[in-house]
Design an enzyme around this catalytic site. Structure first.
Site, PDB file in Angstrom:
ATOM      1  N   PRO A   1      -5.466   4.520   4.610  1.00  0.00           N
ATOM      2  CA  PRO A   1      -5.452   3.401   5.646  1.00  0.00           C
ATOM      3  C   PRO A   1      -3.966   3.028   5.725  1.00  0.00           C
ATOM      4  CG  PRO A   1      -7.445   3.133   4.526  1.00  0.00           C
ATOM      5  CD  PRO A   1      -6.687   4.373   3.758  1.00  0.00           C
ATOM      6  N   ASN A   2      -3.579   2.629   6.914  1.00  0.00           N
ATOM      7  CA  ASN A   2      -2.269   1.831   7.070  1.00  0.00           C
ATOM      8  C   ASN A   2      -1.022   2.794   6.963  1.00  0.00           C
ATOM      9  OD1 ASN A   2      -3.350  -0.646   7.613  1.00  0.00           O
ATOM     10  ND2 ASN A   2      -3.685  -0.908   5.379  1.00  0.00           N
TER      11      ASN A   2
ATOM     12  N   ARG B   1       6.249  -0.502   8.884  1.00  0.00           N
ATOM     13  CA  ARG B   1       5.482  -1.210   7.721  1.00  0.00           C
ATOM     14  C   ARG B   1       6.248  -1.393   6.606  1.00  0.00           C
ATOM     15  NH1 ARG B   1       0.800   1.391   4.132  1.00  0.00           N
ATOM     16  NH2 ARG B   1       0.182  -0.655   2.873  1.00  0.00           N
TER      17      ARG B   1
ATOM     18  N   TYR C   1       8.564   1.016   1.663  1.00  0.00           N
ATOM     19  CA  TYR C   1       7.996   2.312   2.079  1.00  0.00           C
ATOM     20  C   TYR C   1       9.026   3.259   3.024  1.00  0.00           C
ATOM     21  CZ  TYR C   1       3.425   0.325   0.719  1.00  0.00           C
ATOM     22  OH  TYR C   1       2.501  -0.234   0.133  1.00  0.00           O
TER      23      TYR C   1
ATOM     24  N   ASN D   1      -2.518  10.733  -0.368  1.00  0.00           N
ATOM     25  CA  ASN D   1      -1.897   9.352  -0.436  1.00  0.00           C
ATOM     26  C   ASN D   1      -2.996   8.408   0.056  1.00  0.00           C
ATOM     27  OD1 ASN D   1      -0.987   6.851  -0.593  1.00  0.00           O
ATOM     28  ND2 ASN D   1       1.265   7.711   0.250  1.00  0.00           N
TER      29      ASN D   1
ATOM     30  N   ALA E   1      -4.416   2.016   0.106  1.00  0.00           N
ATOM     31  CA  ALA E   1      -5.033   0.858  -0.966  1.00  0.00           C
ATOM     32  C   ALA E   1      -6.448   1.316  -1.276  1.00  0.00           C
ATOM     33  CB  ALA E   1      -5.077  -0.451   0.000  1.00  0.00           C
TER      34      ALA E   1
ATOM     35  N   GLU F   1      -2.535  13.275  -6.381  1.00  0.00           N
ATOM     36  CA  GLU F   1      -2.402  11.956  -5.911  1.00  0.00           C
ATOM     37  C   GLU F   1      -0.583  11.605  -5.667  1.00  0.00           C
ATOM     38  OE1 GLU F   1      -4.161   9.028  -8.330  1.00  0.00           O
ATOM     39  OE2 GLU F   1      -3.215   7.156  -7.306  1.00  0.00           O
TER      40      GLU F   1
ATOM     41  N   HIS G   1       2.176   8.646  -3.878  1.00  0.00           N
ATOM     42  CA  HIS G   1       2.634   7.382  -3.368  1.00  0.00           C
ATOM     43  C   HIS G   1       3.976   7.273  -3.275  1.00  0.00           C
ATOM     44  CE1 HIS G   1      -1.226   6.024  -4.319  1.00  0.00           C
ATOM     45  NE2 HIS G   1      -1.374   6.442  -5.609  1.00  0.00           N
TER      46      HIS G   1
ATOM     47  N   ARG H   1       4.205  -2.954  -9.035  1.00  0.00           N
ATOM     48  CA  ARG H   1       3.893  -4.093  -8.049  1.00  0.00           C
ATOM     49  C   ARG H   1       2.917  -4.773  -8.316  1.00  0.00           C
ATOM     50  NH1 ARG H   1       3.224  -0.826  -2.512  1.00  0.00           N
ATOM     51  NH2 ARG H   1       3.545  -2.966  -1.613  1.00  0.00           N
TER      52      ARG H   1
HETATM   53  C1  DQA Z   1       0.670   3.296  -1.239  1.00  0.00           C
HETATM   54  C2  DQA Z   1       0.719   2.457  -2.249  1.00  0.00           C
HETATM   55  C3  DQA Z   1      -0.739   1.386  -2.136  1.00  0.00           C
HETATM   56  O1  DQA Z   1      -0.547   0.507  -3.140  1.00  0.00           O
HETATM   57  C4  DQA Z   1      -0.600   1.034  -0.543  1.00  0.00           C
HETATM   58  O2  DQA Z   1      -1.798   0.280  -0.506  1.00  0.00           O
HETATM   59  C5  DQA Z   1      -0.368   1.840   0.448  1.00  0.00           C
HETATM   60  C6  DQA Z   1       0.746   2.941   0.237  1.00  0.00           C
HETATM   61  C7  DQA Z   1       2.264   4.188  -1.375  1.00  0.00           C
HETATM   62  O3  DQA Z   1       2.141   5.147  -0.912  1.00  0.00           O
HETATM   63  O4  DQA Z   1       3.050   3.659  -2.068  1.00  0.00           O
HETATM   64  O5  DQA Z   1      -0.881   1.985   1.217  1.00  0.00           O
HETATM   65  O6  DQA Z   1      -0.175   4.305  -1.549  1.00  0.00           O
END
Ligand code: DQA
Length: 155
Positions: free
Chosen positions: A10-11, A18, A23, A74, A77, A98, A100, A107
């Protein structure tokens, strides 16, 4: 041919606009093109899927069994909340990395736990676009290790 599934949660489709201080300014497409090019240098094929829906990601993981050799994920959240995604990934036999962009450990406290961590081969976080590159580097080793032992990477 080695097949890699790249999953984005998501997102992540909002990357570029964003929270760029956290990011960066690259879009998800930019990241995918970059990681696909790097995988291509290994002679690998990379398939990407982004979804804002947990169930869609879970079904992709189910469908990956026996089709893909490794997963880079990735989960956004969902990383911090999804035991369903944890369980789905637990049933995938190949290596899982995994990824990020940011460093969740540095954070907010809700980002300090990953439900995925117990079922992935390892986590790469905090290096921006380089996190994806490092995931491919890790897979060169992990996928190679399995083919050297005669074990199919997607067994
Ligand atoms: C993320 C880190 C997560 O905590 C966050 O919710 C994201 C992006 C990252 O790539 O740093 O959506 O996965």
């Amino acid at each position: 041919m080695i097949k890699i599934l790249l999953l984005s949660g998501p997102n992540l489709d909002e990357l570029g606009t964003r929270n760029p201080t956290v990011y960066g300014t690259l879009t998800l497409d930019d990241h995918v093109q970059r990681v696909r090019a790097l995988a291509g240098k290994q002679g690998w094929e990379l398939t990407h899927l982004q979804s804002n829906f947990e169930g869609v990601l879970i079904e992709q993981v189910h469908g990956a069994r026996g089709v893909f050799d490794a997963i880079i994920i990735n989960a956004g959240a969902l990383t911090h909340s999804s035991w369903s995604l944890h369980d789905a990934l637990d049933n995938f036999a190949g290596p899982i990395v995994e990824v990020h962009l940011s460093n969740p450990a540095g954070r907010e406290s809700f980002r300090h736990t990953s439900t995925l961590a117990p079922v992935v081969s390892g986590t790469i976080a905090g290096f921006g676009a380089l996190s994806y590159d490092l995931a491919v580097v890790a897979l060169v080793d992990l996928v190679g290790e399995r083919s050297h032992t005669g074990e199919s990477p997607n067994a």
